[in-house]
Scaffold this active site. Structure first.
Site, PDB file in Angstrom:
ATOM      1  N   GLU A 122      -0.397   0.368  -5.406  1.00  0.00           N
ATOM      2  CA  GLU A 122      -1.407   1.272  -4.853  1.00  0.00           C
ATOM      3  C   GLU A 122      -2.735   0.978  -5.532  1.00  0.00           C
ATOM      4  OE1 GLU A 122      -3.729   3.610  -2.959  1.00  0.00           O
ATOM      5  OE2 GLU A 122      -1.640   3.400  -2.305  1.00  0.00           O
ATOM      6  N   GLY A 134       6.585   7.460   0.371  1.00  0.00           N
ATOM      7  CA  GLY A 134       7.624   7.628   1.386  1.00  0.00           C
ATOM      8  C   GLY A 134       8.362   6.335   1.696  1.00  0.00           C
ATOM      9  N   CYS A 158      -0.495   3.754  11.053  1.00  0.00           N
ATOM     10  CA  CYS A 158      -0.284   5.069  11.683  1.00  0.00           C
ATOM     11  C   CYS A 158      -1.408   5.310  12.687  1.00  0.00           C
ATOM     12  CB  CYS A 158      -0.207   6.181  10.631  1.00  0.00           C
ATOM     13  SG  CYS A 158      -1.657   6.314   9.575  1.00  0.00           S
ATOM     14  N   ARG A 217      -4.093   7.935  -6.588  1.00  0.00           N
ATOM     15  CA  ARG A 217      -2.903   7.948  -5.729  1.00  0.00           C
ATOM     16  C   ARG A 217      -1.723   7.247  -6.392  1.00  0.00           C
ATOM     17  NH1 ARG A 217      -3.033   8.706  -0.295  1.00  0.00           N
ATOM     18  NH2 ARG A 217      -2.024   6.713   0.195  1.00  0.00           N
ATOM     19  N   ASP A 271       2.046  -1.029   5.079  1.00  0.00           N
ATOM     20  CA  ASP A 271       1.619   0.066   5.942  1.00  0.00           C
ATOM     21  C   ASP A 271       0.115   0.181   5.699  1.00  0.00           C
ATOM     22  OD1 ASP A 271       2.012   2.207   7.784  1.00  0.00           O
ATOM     23  OD2 ASP A 271       1.843   3.621   6.123  1.00  0.00           O
ATOM     24  N   ALA A 310       0.878  -1.179   0.000  1.00  0.00           N
ATOM     25  CA  ALA A 310       0.000   0.000   0.000  1.00  0.00           C
ATOM     26  C   ALA A 310       0.910   1.221   0.000  1.00  0.00           C
ATOM     27  CB  ALA A 310      -0.921  -0.011   1.217  1.00  0.00           C
ATOM     28  N   ALA A 311       1.444   1.549  -1.183  1.00  0.00           N
ATOM     29  CA  ALA A 311       2.670   2.351  -1.264  1.00  0.00           C
ATOM     30  C   ALA A 311       2.492   3.869  -1.357  1.00  0.00           C
ATOM     31  CB  ALA A 311       3.503   1.877  -2.461  1.00  0.00           C
ATOM     32  N   ALA A 312       1.366   4.354  -1.862  1.00  0.00           N
ATOM     33  CA  ALA A 312       1.233   5.805  -2.065  1.00  0.00           C
ATOM     34  C   ALA A 312       1.238   6.539  -0.728  1.00  0.00           C
ATOM     35  CB  ALA A 312      -0.053   6.103  -2.828  1.00  0.00           C
ATOM     36  N   PRO A 313       1.809   7.748  -0.702  1.00  0.00           N
ATOM     37  CA  PRO A 313       2.355   8.519  -1.834  1.00  0.00           C
ATOM     38  C   PRO A 313       3.783   8.164  -2.234  1.00  0.00           C
ATOM     39  CG  PRO A 313       2.461   9.837   0.153  1.00  0.00           C
ATOM     40  CD  PRO A 313       1.756   8.565   0.542  1.00  0.00           C
TER      41      PRO A 313
END
Length: 434
Positions: free
Chosen positions: A123, A104, A221, A128, A168, A99-102
């Site tokens: 993504e 970082g 997060c 995105r 993530d 789940a890579a976007a954006p």
């Protein structure tokens, strides 16, 4: 700060005596930081390094600065930087950022890979995914494919394939409340449990894509135990995993009843909120025989590309050359056939075949180090300001006509044509600014 109903009571129960300091930390400013890109050849010295990180610094960098535009830096807050630092892939590994976007975590994973191996950055949102492509291109990573897929469709192509998967996960976003207060608008006491259900679905597909002995780094997060420790316990119960300990640095604290995991609270850690777990797969996924990607260039296209390489590059690029229409891409080696997947970036865009000639891409000029290119032209700050606004540049002296890598502070900013003492503008129209 006005917290959503039920949030304060929940964390008073979880944190006990620490809850007061935790809740007070939301009145402070969100912490800004960035990473320096080790793939670039001409680094600039930056102050205020984040302790015990290879590339992190506290502070802000303007999105209109040469450092940002050439991909020398990537803005990312400190807690988010810890996820890829826990993952820390070695060059040559096959890695999936699910789940890579954006971008970082993907740019940081690419930094560890140092151009060797493969990174698939995925993504599911097409909007995105476009932002992810732009960020990966600016960073100059050459061994990255960006997919725009669901986890279950990826699993059909990549069963038992990856040495490392980073997820993530989509989450309730509690750790972003200080940085993005609108994240509180959709929070409720039930929301973490709803997110946990989706996280288990994604992870079930992720597990099938791990190679024998592969590693899974799971992060969110948020601080909700439903989405963190309870998910890790579910993984340990359902699958064959060993939980690996995470070094707790810079104020990271142990997870709830799982001391190997790590939490980042803003009253302990100088950053926003994050949870990370590191697991090693002890099971076995029977990997199918992969149909490898192959080159599809015509003889004329091979000749035009080789002519460009001979005239302009000091290196030969390794990988699989493929055309999509008249666009030429370099795909990482050992890549399965991706024909059944939606692709947002099929490796490194090398350029465009036109009638009897080849034009290099902006992406290639970002990815190549100046020492790898025979023909380059350096522009100063004033000319940089004009160039990113779309203006042509008048050079101090005439140069032989042809293609040159444009350099700013010693880092590439694409290719452009020189005619006499005029540097024509090839900065992409969609990226221009004043």
């Amino acid at each position: 700060m006005q917290f959503p109903e039920g949030f304060v009571e929940k964390y008073k129960e979880i944190l006990g005596d620490e809850a007061r300091d935790f809740l007070a930390s939301f009145e402070g400013e969100a912490v800004s930081a960035f990473r320096v890109n080790p793939l670039k050849e001409s680094p600039v010295s930056f102050p205020d390094a984040i302790p015990q990180t290879p590339w992190g610094h506290y502070g802000k960098v303007s999105g209109k600065s040469p450092e940002h535009v050439t991909g020398l830096v990537y803005s990312q807050e400190p807690a988010a930087q810890m996820v890829a630092q826990v993952a820390q892939p070695s060059p040559g590994m096959k890695v999936l950022d699910l789940a890579a976007a954006p971008g970082g975590k993907s740019t940081q994973l690419a930094a560890y890979l140092a151009g060797e191996g493969l990174l698939v950055s995925n993504e599911i949102s097409s909007k995105r995914a476009k932002i992810l492509v732009e960020n990966m291109e600016r960073f100059g990573a050459t061994n990255v494919v960006v997919t725009n897929e669901s986890a279950d469709r990826l699993a059909k192509v990549f069963k038992g394939y990856f040495d490392l998967i980073v997820l993530d996960a989509p989450c309730s976003g509690e750790g972003m409340f200080r940085k993005q207060p609108d994240a509180m608008d959709y929070w409720s006491l039930d929301y973490p449990s709803q997110c946990a259900s989706l996280q288990r679905e994604i992870l079930a597909d992720a597990v099938t894509m791990l190679a024998e002995g592969g590693r899974l780094v799971y992060s969110t997060c948020t601080w909700a135990p439903e989405e963190n420790e309870e998910i890790v316990k579910w993984l340990l119960d359902e699958y064959e995993f060993e939980l690996l300990p995470i070094e707790q640095i810079n104020g990271m604290t142990a997870g709830i009843d799982l001391s190997e995991t790590a939490r980042m609270y803003p009253h302990h850690f100088k950053g926003e909120g994050q949870f990370v777990a590191h697991l090693q797969f002890k099971g076995h996924n029977q990997a199918p025989k992969y149909k490898a990607s192959k080159s599809n260039l015509s003889r004329e296209q091979v000749s035009l590309w080789q002519d460009f390489v001979q005239k302009h590059l000091k290196i030969s690029l390794s990988g699989i050359l493929q055309t999509f229409g008249d666009q030429l891409y370099l795909l990482p080696e050992s890549l399965p056939d991706l024909g059944k997947l939606k692709i947002a970036r099929n490796g490194l865009h090398l350029g465009t075949f036109k009638k009897k000639r080849f034009e290099p891409s902006f992406a290639l000029g970002l990815a190549l180090k100046p020492s790898q290119v025979k023909t380059s032209v350096e522009i100063g700050q004033d000319d940089f300001t004009k160039y990113v606004a779309g203006e042509t540049i008048q050079l101090a002296e005439a140069l032989p006509n042809g293609w040159y890598q444009v350099l700013v502070q010693g880092n590439g900013l694409g290719f452009a044509k020189v005619t006499g003492n005029i540097l024509k503008n090839y900065y992409p129209k969609g990226l221009r600014f004043k």
